[in-house]
Design an enzyme around this catalytic site. Structure first.
Site, PDB file in Angstrom:
ATOM      1  N   GLY A 157     -15.762   5.491  14.290  1.00  0.00           N
ATOM      2  CA  GLY A 157     -14.771   5.946  13.357  1.00  0.00           C
ATOM      3  C   GLY A 157     -13.719   5.072  13.037  1.00  0.00           C
ATOM      4  O   GLY A 157     -13.482   3.857  13.586  1.00  0.00           O
TER       5      GLY A 157
ATOM      6  N   HIS B  70      19.711  -1.334   0.652  1.00  0.00           N
ATOM      7  CA  HIS B  70      18.055  -0.842   0.606  1.00  0.00           C
ATOM      8  C   HIS B  70      17.108  -2.157   0.690  1.00  0.00           C
ATOM      9  O   HIS B  70      16.432  -1.917   1.545  1.00  0.00           O
ATOM     10  CB  HIS B  70      17.812  -0.279  -0.857  1.00  0.00           C
ATOM     11  CG  HIS B  70      16.295   0.072  -0.706  1.00  0.00           C
ATOM     12  ND1 HIS B  70      15.889   1.353  -0.141  1.00  0.00           N
ATOM     13  CD2 HIS B  70      15.079  -0.190  -1.444  1.00  0.00           C
ATOM     14  CE1 HIS B  70      14.534   1.324  -0.417  1.00  0.00           C
ATOM     15  NE2 HIS B  70      13.995   0.388  -1.119  1.00  0.00           N
TER      16      HIS B  70
ATOM     17  N   GLU C 102       8.164  -1.914  11.644  1.00  0.00           N
ATOM     18  CA  GLU C 102       6.755  -2.611  11.423  1.00  0.00           C
ATOM     19  C   GLU C 102       7.217  -4.245  11.069  1.00  0.00           C
ATOM     20  O   GLU C 102       8.177  -4.179  10.409  1.00  0.00           O
ATOM     21  CB  GLU C 102       5.772  -1.785  10.576  1.00  0.00           C
ATOM     22  CG  GLU C 102       6.407  -1.626   9.148  1.00  0.00           C
ATOM     23  CD  GLU C 102       5.626  -2.596   8.054  1.00  0.00           C
ATOM     24  OE1 GLU C 102       4.936  -3.532   8.689  1.00  0.00           O
ATOM     25  OE2 GLU C 102       5.763  -2.315   7.059  1.00  0.00           O
TER      26      GLU C 102
ATOM     27  N   CYS D 206       0.811  -1.223  -0.094  1.00  0.00           N
ATOM     28  CA  CYS D 206      -0.011  -0.192  -0.013  1.00  0.00           C
ATOM     29  C   CYS D 206       1.015   1.203   0.056  1.00  0.00           C
ATOM     30  O   CYS D 206       0.556   2.500  -0.413  1.00  0.00           O
ATOM     31  CB  CYS D 206      -1.012  -0.019   1.083  1.00  0.00           C
ATOM     32  SG  CYS D 206      -0.057   0.034   2.783  1.00  0.00           S
TER      33      CYS D 206
ATOM     34  N   GLN E 155       4.970  -6.196   8.984  1.00  0.00           N
ATOM     35  CA  GLN E 155       4.068  -6.790   8.014  1.00  0.00           C
ATOM     36  C   GLN E 155       4.894  -6.854   6.625  1.00  0.00           C
ATOM     37  O   GLN E 155       4.966  -7.617   6.043  1.00  0.00           O
ATOM     38  CB  GLN E 155       3.065  -5.704   7.796  1.00  0.00           C
ATOM     39  CG  GLN E 155       2.059  -6.393   6.636  1.00  0.00           C
ATOM     40  CD  GLN E 155       0.813  -5.688   6.523  1.00  0.00           C
ATOM     41  OE1 GLN E 155       0.862  -4.337   6.936  1.00  0.00           O
ATOM     42  NE2 GLN E 155      -0.342  -6.061   5.947  1.00  0.00           N
TER      43      GLN E 155
END
Length: 441
Positions: A191, A99, A114, A50, A116
């Site tokens: 929300g 990288h 993170e 994403c 994921q």
């Protein structure tokens, strides 16, 4: 064989550009095949998430390889190639490897450390293998990157400190109740933040979800996502005693949870612990509610303090992680450098073997009818001479392969001995350039 990468992420391009450069999983096979059809591309892997799209490729000519990827992205997205170059970053050789290792370790993510992304790197590699798009160098590179990602997380614990408000809420709940299995949560407000926090709680064992919102249909919609139930906002206090945790995040400009009503609701709980997490701004819960017996109240500032502390801990872990990456980078470069000279060493040994065999046959013919023992002595002598003559240049070439000038020494050796490297066909039927790493599968 040279390794290159072209990518776009949340730092280099707006979402409308990232959307046009992203790849759906069902289109990946055709996309990998199209990219591999470029003459300059020897193998490729597409990582699309994403927040980023990155193409890793093996090539024999840097400029042609990079231009092939930019053209491919332009054709795919309909974005002019000059604009593609403005929004993308390009890495070559050493920088490409570093990288990818940083990406797999979570050091290049929007949220530092993170977890994921490591699974996404693994999945991208597996899909490329499934479609036959990789080669030996890319296989080894991605396998090593996955290993690096695991090692960083194991040795630094960089992913152990929550750095988002919703994750911190879950961590605080786990600290208070130890085990969230079988616990219930009352969500006030429907929300995105309420939904995300509820999702994390359910993933960590919470089984009962009650949702209350001023818009009852929206409460019903959110509750359905967790097999929970919705309650009317006017009946909110009647359900306080059912919950172990309350998450409140509405858009109200005033308190929606008041001390007077909470006194009665807490009294009905019989002393059971109640944790309230108020992540609304302005606050939803009257601060004095936190003074009630058995009630623990956290507001957004409390959570932000934890986030800030944990982020500092992740930054400390990231420093250690960078050291691990440099160590693993050196190991991979040593392997890659060795692969780079293998065809030249093989050609040199073949050259020596052919001369040895030719001269050995001539000598044995001239010696005539000699014993088997004498034949073995002569053959052993020939082997020893060739091996000793080649030992130093082979050893030196291996040593120089680990230096920036390695390719120059290799080329000189090829020219001095007029070596012909085997015209090995790659996976695409492309002829490897002389002096390059033969790594086709």
């Amino acid at each position: 064989m040279l390794i290159i990468a072209v990518g776009v992420n949340h730092r280099t391009a707006p979402v409308e550009i990232r959307e046009r450069l992203s790849f759906s999983e069902h289109s990946l096979g055709m996309s990998l095949s199209r990219l591999n059809s470029y003459p300059a591309i020897e193998g490729c892997i597409i990582l699309s998430t994403c927040n980023r799209t990155e193409i890793y490729a093996a090539t024999r000519k840097l400029d042609e390889g990079l231009n092939a990827i930019w053209d491919f992205l332009s054709q795919k997205s309909g974005v002019d190639i000059s604009e593609i170059k403005n929004f993308t970053y390009a890495h070559t050789l050493y920088d490409t490897i570093r990288h990818l290792f940083r990406v797999a370790a979570g050091l290049d993510s929007m949220i530092l450390g993170e977890t994921q992304i490591l699974g996404q790197v693994r999945h991208a590699y597996q899909l490329a293998c499934q479609y036959g798009a990789t080669n030996r160098v890319l296989n080894t590179l991605f396998q090593q990157a996955i290993t690096v990602g695991k090692r960083v997380r194991t040795e630094t614990g960089i992913d152990q400190n929550a750095v988002s408000i919703s994750y911190v809420a879950v961590e605080l709940a786990k600290q208070q109740f130890r085990d969230l299995s079988g616990r219930s949560v009352l969500v006030i407000g429907a929300g995105k933040m309420s939904e995300l926090t509820a999702r994390h709680l359910v993933a960590n064992g919470v089984t009962g979800v009650i949702v209350s919102n001023r818009s009852y249909p929206r409460a019903v919609e959110l509750a359905a996502q967790f097999n929970g139930r919705a309650v009317k906002f006017d009946h909110l206090y009647q359900h306080i005693e059912e919950a172990d945790i309350i998450i409140s995040c509405t858009a109200a400009s005033h308190y929606v949870v008041h001390l007077s009503e909470m006194k009665e609701a807490v009294a009905r709980r019989g002393g059971r612990e109640l944790m309230i997490i108020d992540i609304a701004v302005p606050r939803d819960v009257e601060p004095a509610v936190g003074d009630l017996p058995g009630v623990t109240l956290y507001d957004i500032d409390d959570l932000q303090q934890v986030v800030d502390h944990n982020l500092e801990e992740r930054k400390k872990a990231a420093v250690i992680a960078e050291g691990i990456i440099e160590e693993e980078l050196d190991k991979f470069m040593q392997w890659l450098s060795m692969q780079f000279v293998i065809p030249t060493i093989a050609a040199l040994k073949k050259w020596g073997e052919e001369i040895k065999q030719k001269e050995l046959r001539r000598a044995l013919n001239r010696l005539g009818n000699i014993s088997e023992h004498d034949r073995k002595v002569v053959s052993s002598l020939a082997n020893s001479i060739v091996n000793q003559l080649l030992h130093v240049p082979v050893a030196q070439l291996k040593a120089y392969a680990l230096t920036p000038e390695g390719h120059l020494y290799m080329k000189v050796l090829q020219n001095l001995f007029k070596l012909e490297l085997p015209g090995e066909q790659s996976r695409n039927g492309k002829e490897p350039a002389q002096g390059s790493l033969a790594t086709g599968q």
